[in-house]
Every structure is written in structure tokens, then in C-alpha cells.
Motif scaffolding. Structure first.
Motif, mmCIF file in Angstrom:
data_model
loop_
_atom_site.group_PDB
_atom_site.id
_atom_site.type_symbol
_atom_site.label_atom_id
_atom_site.label_comp_id
_atom_site.label_asym_id
_atom_site.label_seq_id
_atom_site.Cartn_x
_atom_site.Cartn_y
_atom_site.Cartn_z
ATOM 1 N N PHE A 155 0.708 -1.267 -0.194
ATOM 2 C CA PHE A 155 -0.140 -0.109 -0.358
ATOM 3 C C PHE A 155 0.927 1.492 0.148
ATOM 4 O O PHE A 155 0.062 1.749 0.503
ATOM 5 C CB PHE A 155 -1.268 -0.034 1.078
ATOM 6 N N ASP A 156 1.729 1.179 -0.698
ATOM 7 C CA ASP A 156 2.807 2.574 -0.914
ATOM 8 C C ASP A 156 3.662 1.901 -1.840
ATOM 9 O O ASP A 156 3.209 1.401 -3.124
ATOM 10 C CB ASP A 156 3.717 2.025 0.099
ATOM 11 N N GLY A 157 3.605 3.372 -2.306
ATOM 12 C CA GLY A 157 4.485 3.694 -3.539
ATOM 13 C C GLY A 157 6.407 3.649 -4.200
ATOM 14 O O GLY A 157 7.218 2.755 -3.231
ATOM 15 N N PRO A 158 6.198 3.424 -5.599
ATOM 16 C CA PRO A 158 5.639 3.500 -6.575
ATOM 17 C C PRO A 158 4.376 2.010 -7.232
ATOM 18 O O PRO A 158 5.986 1.154 -7.097
ATOM 19 C CB PRO A 158 6.444 3.953 -7.896
ATOM 20 N N VAL A 159 3.720 2.083 -7.475
ATOM 21 C CA VAL A 159 2.839 1.163 -8.044
ATOM 22 C C VAL A 159 2.180 1.344 -9.425
ATOM 23 O O VAL A 159 1.557 2.327 -9.555
ATOM 24 C CB VAL A 159 1.713 0.097 -6.923
ATOM 25 N N THR A 160 2.769 0.745 -11.084
ATOM 26 C CA THR A 160 2.632 1.193 -12.015
ATOM 27 C C THR A 160 2.184 0.473 -12.880
ATOM 28 O O THR A 160 1.403 0.642 -14.348
ATOM 29 C CB THR A 160 4.106 1.956 -12.846
ATOM 30 N N ILE A 161 1.223 -1.023 -12.587
ATOM 31 C CA ILE A 161 0.534 -1.747 -12.867
ATOM 32 C C ILE A 161 -0.973 -1.732 -12.218
ATOM 33 O O ILE A 161 -0.851 -1.096 -11.070
ATOM 34 C CB ILE A 161 0.773 -3.377 -12.130
ATOM 35 N N GLU A 162 -1.945 -2.598 -12.894
ATOM 36 C CA GLU A 162 -3.195 -1.693 -12.331
ATOM 37 C C GLU A 162 -3.618 -3.882 -11.737
ATOM 38 O O GLU A 162 -2.664 -4.699 -11.223
ATOM 39 C CB GLU A 162 -4.210 -2.889 -13.521
ATOM 40 N N ASP A 163 -4.673 -3.471 -10.352
ATOM 41 C CA ASP A 163 -4.827 -5.237 -9.695
ATOM 42 C C ASP A 163 -6.377 -5.228 -9.970
ATOM 43 O O ASP A 163 -7.041 -6.287 -9.504
ATOM 44 C CB ASP A 163 -4.901 -4.896 -8.005
ATOM 45 N N ASP A 164 -6.930 -4.088 -10.874
ATOM 46 C CA ASP A 164 -8.168 -5.023 -11.534
ATOM 47 C C ASP A 164 -8.686 -4.625 -12.850
ATOM 48 O O ASP A 164 -8.600 -3.793 -13.404
ATOM 49 C CB ASP A 164 -9.564 -4.578 -10.683
ATOM 50 N N MET A 165 -8.339 -5.646 -14.069
ATOM 51 C CA MET A 165 -8.607 -5.793 -15.722
ATOM 52 C C MET A 165 -10.021 -6.522 -15.777
ATOM 53 O O MET A 165 -10.020 -7.545 -15.504
ATOM 54 C CB MET A 165 -7.617 -6.110 -15.896
ATOM 55 N N ALA A 166 -10.347 -5.479 -17.003
ATOM 56 C CA ALA A 166 -11.599 -6.515 -17.550
ATOM 57 C C ALA A 166 -11.382 -6.407 -19.404
ATOM 58 O O ALA A 166 -11.388 -5.469 -19.651
ATOM 59 C CB ALA A 166 -13.145 -5.844 -17.195
ATOM 60 N N VAL A 167 -11.138 -6.971 -19.811
ATOM 61 C CA VAL A 167 -10.852 -7.255 -21.279
ATOM 62 C C VAL A 167 -11.623 -7.917 -22.079
ATOM 63 O O VAL A 167 -12.783 -9.243 -21.256
ATOM 64 C CB VAL A 167 -9.443 -7.778 -21.064
ATOM 65 N N LEU A 168 -12.503 -7.877 -23.109
ATOM 66 C CA LEU A 168 -12.993 -8.771 -24.391
ATOM 67 C C LEU A 168 -11.577 -8.845 -25.697
ATOM 68 O O LEU A 168 -11.057 -7.989 -26.274
ATOM 69 C CB LEU A 168 -14.122 -7.925 -24.763
ATOM 70 N N VAL A 169 -11.490 -10.322 -25.625
ATOM 71 C CA VAL A 169 -11.194 -10.075 -27.020
ATOM 72 C C VAL A 169 -11.861 -11.259 -28.434
ATOM 73 O O VAL A 169 -12.482 -12.466 -27.836
ATOM 74 C CB VAL A 169 -9.608 -11.570 -26.826
ATOM 75 N N ARG A 170 -11.987 -10.608 -29.394
ATOM 76 C CA ARG A 170 -12.300 -11.749 -30.505
ATOM 77 C C ARG A 170 -11.286 -12.527 -31.384
ATOM 78 O O ARG A 170 -9.858 -11.341 -31.503
ATOM 79 C CB ARG A 170 -12.783 -10.339 -31.339
ATOM 80 N N TYR A 171 -11.962 -13.655 -31.121
ATOM 81 C CA TYR A 171 -10.918 -14.422 -32.145
ATOM 82 C C TYR A 171 -11.109 -14.017 -33.944
ATOM 83 O O TYR A 171 -11.595 -14.280 -34.157
ATOM 84 C CB TYR A 171 -10.421 -15.433 -31.475
ATOM 85 N N ALA A 172 -9.895 -14.880 -34.372
ATOM 86 C CA ALA A 172 -9.799 -14.616 -36.476
ATOM 87 C C ALA A 172 -11.254 -15.659 -36.574
ATOM 88 O O ALA A 172 -11.628 -15.002 -37.241
ATOM 89 C CB ALA A 172 -8.623 -16.312 -36.412
ATOM 90 N N ARG A 173 -11.033 -16.447 -35.954
ATOM 91 C CA ARG A 173 -12.430 -17.589 -36.050
ATOM 92 C C ARG A 173 -14.352 -16.972 -35.702
ATOM 93 O O ARG A 173 -15.110 -17.880 -36.080
ATOM 94 C CB ARG A 173 -12.465 -19.413 -36.467
ATOM 95 N N GLY A 174 -13.749 -16.135 -35.370
ATOM 96 C CA GLY A 174 -15.455 -15.424 -34.259
ATOM 97 C C GLY A 174 -15.473 -15.169 -32.780
ATOM 98 O O GLY A 174 -16.203 -15.168 -32.745
ATOM 99 N N ALA A 175 -14.755 -16.415 -32.367
ATOM 100 C CA ALA A 175 -15.158 -16.325 -30.926
ATOM 101 C C ALA A 175 -14.662 -15.417 -30.243
ATOM 102 O O ALA A 175 -13.349 -14.867 -30.885
ATOM 103 C CB ALA A 175 -14.375 -17.940 -30.764
ATOM 104 N N THR A 176 -15.349 -14.619 -29.012
ATOM 105 C CA THR A 176 -14.637 -14.127 -28.267
ATOM 106 C C THR A 176 -14.244 -14.341 -27.114
ATOM 107 O O THR A 176 -15.089 -15.497 -26.110
ATOM 108 C CB THR A 176 -15.988 -12.818 -28.520
#
Length: 449
Positions: A277-298
Motif C-alpha cells: 500500500f505504498d508507491g511506486p505501483v504502476t500496474i493494475e490490480d483489476d482488469m476486464a478484457v474482451l478479445v475477438r479471435y480470428a474464427r469469430g469466437a469472443t
């Protein structure tokens, strides 16, 4: 470079994770750890003790600035890279040019420029690079791949992947060098790269476009003060406010951590027990991502690094049903004063405390669900580490067949490493810009390699 009767290996980077490779090479009859390379003589001496305890001769010790000299003078033909992520290419590239076989810990590297340099060197030299994605060798993950490949749910239309790091393991990324994105690429690269490789492998497909949001929501000074969790110290060792802090790491209380890090601070100044709980911290701790693939799946992917429990849920939706995997690696973490590595939960190399179970459920259309039997383990990254080591270096007992999976198990190549990296890099760029990113533009040419 010609092979000798014993493959002469060099281990580059001699921190905690490197122990697995040092021991594995020492145990195998046709491999010898001939050299160690690290900024810290203290850490290298620790690994030499492992070698001599295993009945092997001590390895020579080299500073990073003399790495290329080491390759020639020690007649090295095999290099294992386990350094800080941003340093991987510094060793991979000259080792490939010297004709060595190279195995690197994941992630392969941390940015597009370094990745392109590695890929160009592989192509120019024709030499071998393997990325140590041990999750491919987890028997539960192999079962998932087999079911999907056999068409158990038909065409795969979408995937949801939820990964939860608990407040022991997750917090550890915020105590050490990983907390600075320039060193690790952030958790999207260092940690989620495991999962992006798995999904690429499960789907037998490659990513095309990424969108996401990420933030530092729990760790760091500002969030720690907002939530009332921050104690006022820079590092835990010798700090009175850390004495009753459940987030503090006591290096002196664990023989291995003391030898590898506390005793080695005089060599390179690296501090392993910083205040989360001190610095420096430059990364995230909560991430939400959406990915689309070549054949159409997500794929929807969410990583939380501050959960009460640790594990993951993966759900595949297909044209003929649904496949669900849930793995509970640690059901909960008790408040504990001055955490040590004794349970192994900091690194995933031994069974987690309060481990739960694993469930794989096939839900076909118009039929009852089926519970699929699983071979599971909580130690050694779900049983993946020993199987990966057999695939990389052969078995300890040459008369015994290698347990590397039902398919003889393909290890991950530099292309696999680049495709997993591309998703994490694209996610990081989205966090900054708020706009979708096409992954082809990040590392041009990787899809044609």
C-alpha cells in the motif's frame, strides 16, 4: 554448437523460480548446470548449494555483463532464462546467436520491440526457443483441450475466463519488481499471459482485436488509504508498523527467502518485501478484457488480484452445449501476522493452504449435465511443472516414459509466446487509450511465421 555427452546448461537469473530448473537439470543424467549468471553472488551461491547437495559439481558464477563470454568459455549449449521479465531478450538473443537451445520463463518478454527482436533472431538463426507455459501441462487443462477438439460442445462461440488471485499470492506481485510495469509488463503480461496462451491453445486460434479497462483499485498508496488498509512503512523488514500487518512479508522468517533476498540486498539493492500500500505501483490490480479471435469466437476475461479465495472459472459456450471448469486453489486465507513462503502459496509451487477442488462439467443441449473425471493436483502449478520438465529435459529415470500428456505434448514456441504477449500488450494499450486495439499492428508478421 555441437552437443556434449552432458548438455552444459546455464541458468540466468537465480531467484525463487529458478530453483525448479536448477534442481531439474541436476537430477537428469544428460544435463549439467555448468554456469550461473546473476547480478548477485549471494543468490548464485544459494543455487550452488542446491547443486552440491544433489551431488553435482558447483557451477561457475558470472555477472550479466559477461554473459556472452560465459557462453563461449563454458561451452554452453543450453540456456534457461528466469530473470526479470524485461531482461529476457538481453539473454535470449545472444544465446540463440551462439547456437544454444533456449528455454525462457513466461512471459517471453514485455513489449513489442523486444518481441520483434527475439522473433527476428529465431528466424535468422534457425535455433530453438521454448516458452515455459507450464499451464499447458496441467492434466485438467489437457482434458479441456481434448473435449473441445473432439467437438463435445460443437463450434466454440464464446469463452468467459475469470481469474482470482487471493490476498496472499496476489499481494506478492505488489511487493516486488512486478509492481512496476516497465519490469513486468503488468499482470496482463506477466500473469494473464499464462491464460491467453491457454485460450489460444484450447481454441487452436489466434486473437485479432482486444478491448478492456484496468485500474489500480485495491493496492497502492491512494487505494490503501481510501480503504483504511495502509500502514506507514516502506518495507516490512525492521519496520514496527509491519509487525501486525497481515499484508507484510517477513523475509527473515523463511530460510529460502532470507538466503535469496534479504542476504543478497548487499549485492544489488533489490528489496523483496515492500509495502503493498505504498508507491511506486504502476500496474493494475483489476482488469476486464474482451478479445475477438480470428474464427469469430469472443472471450471475456477478468483478473482480480485481491480476492478472499484463489482460483479460476472458465466457461465455453458452443453450438452443441457448454463446458465449465472451476478450480479452487485456495478456498480462503486466514489473517496471519508476517506471512512467510512456508505454504508455497506465494509462488504456486507447493499445495496451497485451504486448497479446494476442481470440477469439469459438460452440459450438452437437451441432455443432463455430465461431471467429467479429472486428475488434479494443487502443488507444482496443478501438476504441470513436473510434466513440463520431462518434456523439456527428459525424465529423471531414463527407463521410465515421460508423462508429458496424451498427445506427446507440444511445448510452446516463440510464436506462441508472441501471440500470448500480444493480447496483454493490446490490453495495456486499451487501458491507456480507451479504444480497441488490433493485435496484428502490435507485432507485425507474427501470424505468418
Amino acid at each position: 554448437m555441437s552437443r556434449t555427452a552432458h548438455h552444459r546448461a546455464a541458468v540466468v537469473g537465480t531467484g525463487h523460480r529458478a530453483r525448479m530448473f536448477t534442481r531439474a537439470l541436476a537430477e537428469r543424467p544428460h544435463h549439467r548446470v555448468a554456469a550461473l549468471c546473476d547480478p548477485s553472488p549471494t543468490r548464485m551461491a544459494f543455487h550452488n548449494r542446491l547443486l552440491t547437495e544433489a551431488g553435482e559439481p558447483a557451477a561457475t558464477q558470472w555477472e550479466p555483463d559477461h554473459f556472452t563470454d560465459m557462453l563461449a568459455k563454458e561451452d554452453i549449449d543450453e540456456v534457461v532464462v528466469t530473470t526479470v521479465d524485461a531482461e529476457h531478450d538481453r539473454y535470449i538473443v545472444p544465446a540463440l546467436r551462439a547456437g544454444c537451445r533456449v528455454v525462457t520463463e513466461k512471459p517471453m518478454t514485455v513489449d513489442a520491440e523486444r518481441c520483434a527482436r527475439i522473433l527476428d533472431t529465431v528466424r535468422a538463426t534457425g535455433n530453438t526457443l521454448t516458452v515455459a507455459f507450464n499451464y499447458r501441462f496441467n492434466p485438467a487443462h489437457e482434458k479441456v483441450r481434448a473435449l473441445l477438439a473432439d467437438g463435445a460442445i460443437g463450434e466454440i462461440l464464446s469463452v468467459h475466463f475469470e481469474w482470482l488471485l487471493d490476498v496472499r499470492h496476489g499481494a506478492d506481485y505488489f511487493r516486488r519488481w512486478h509492481r512496476e510495469k516497465r519490469h513486468s509488463g503488468g499482470l496482463m503480461v506477466h500473469k494473464a499471459g499464462h491464460h491467453f496462451d491457454l485460450v489460444n491453445w484450447w481454441l487452436a486460434d489466434h486473437p485479432q482485436e482486444v478491448f478492456g479497462y484496468g485500474r489500480l483499485a485495491f493496492y497502492g498508496r491512494e487505494a490503501g488509504e481510501r480503504h483504511g488498509l495502509r500502514r506507514h512503512y516502506d518495507r516490512a523488514h525492521g519496520a514496527a508498523p509491519a509487525a501486525d500487518d497481515p499484508f507484510a512479508l517477513d523475509l527473515a522468517a523463511d530460510d529460502t527467502l532470507r538466503a535469496l533476498y534479504l542476504d543478497a540486498e548487499q549485492d544489488d539493492g533489490y528489496v523483496r518485501d515492500r509495502n503493498v500500500f505504498d508507491g511506486p505501483v504502476t500496474i493494475e490490480d483489476d482488469m476486464a478484457v474482451l478479445v475477438r479471435y480470428a474464427r469469430g469466437a469472443t472471450m471475456t476475461y477478468h483478473l482480480t488480484a485481491y480476492s478472499p479465495w484463489e482460483g479460476y472459472r472458465v466457461m465455453f459456450n458452443g453450438s452443441a452445449g457448454r463446458l465449465e471448469l472451476e478450480v479452487e486453489e485456495s478456498r480462503w486465507q486466514p489473517p496471519r501476522i508476517r506471512i512467510t513462503s512456508g505454504s508455497g502459496a506465494l509462488h504456486g509451487d507447493t499445495a496451497a493452504e485451504n486448497a479446494g477442488g476442481a470440477r469439469l462439467t459438460l452440459r450438452p443441449l437437451w441432455r443432463p449435465p455430465v461431471d467429467v473425471p479429472l486428475e488434479t493436483a494443487h502443488e507444482a502449478h496443478g501438476g504441470g511443472d513436473p510434466r513440463m520438465l520431462d518434456a523439456l529435459f527428459g525424465t529423471v529415470d531414463e527407463s521410465a516414459p515421460a508423462d508429458t500428456g496424451a498427445e506427446g505434448h507440444p511445448t510452446a514456441t516463440e510464436r506462441d509466446g508472441a501471440l500470448a504477449l500480444a493480447v496483454g500488450l493490446a490490453a495495456n494499450r486499451c487501458f491507456e487509450s480507451g479504444r480497441p486495439v488490433g493485435v496484428r499492428e502490435l507485432i507485425p508478421g507474427v501470424w505468418e511465421r
